[in-house]
Scaffold this motif. Structure first.
Motif: not given
Length: 123
Positions: A22-24, A34-37, A60-66
């Motif tokens: 949700a924060q990503s 793949t990457t996606f919004p 699934v990984l979010g970009d907020k994971s670092g």
């Protein structure tokens, strides 16, 4: 050896990740590389995201994971947690051949097969 320690972290970030996603703004899937919004993630089970493209769970990984959401990293995480793709393909071929060899052969004319009464007709 930084990629290996990050692949260990990938599994932790792929579980119970609803708040992190949700924060990503971007997400990546280490099942389909793949990457996606992040807004594309619509399906959740127990606070864990499903990939909107391949419908894999806990990948699934979010970009907020670092963590890096590059194809190279997603492939490394896939190999670490799921297995190398070549191994999975070979396993699928082997499983398919076993299933084919053990499949039930239907009679040439299905109408000539003995009729079975439904269980409730015996009472």
């Amino acid at each position: 050896m930084e990629v290996m320690s990050d692949t260990f972290a990938a599994y932790d970030h792929a579980n119970k990740n609803e708040q992190e996603i949700a924060q990503s703004s971007q997400c990546g899937c280490f099942s389909c590389y793949t990457t996606f919004p992040a807004a594309d993630v619509k399906k959740w089970t127990d606070g864990t995201a499903w990939c909107p493209l391949c419908e894999a769970y806990r990948t699934v990984l979010g970009d907020k994971s670092g963590l890096l959401l590059t194809e190279e990293f997603l492939m490394a995480a896939h190999d670490h947690w799921i297995g190398p793709q070549q191994w999975l393909d070979a396993l699928a071929v082997e499983t398919q051949s076993i299933a084919a060899s053990r499949s039930r052969k239907l009679p040439p004319d299905v109408r000539s097969a003995p009729k079975c009464l439904p269980w409730w007709k015996f009472w």
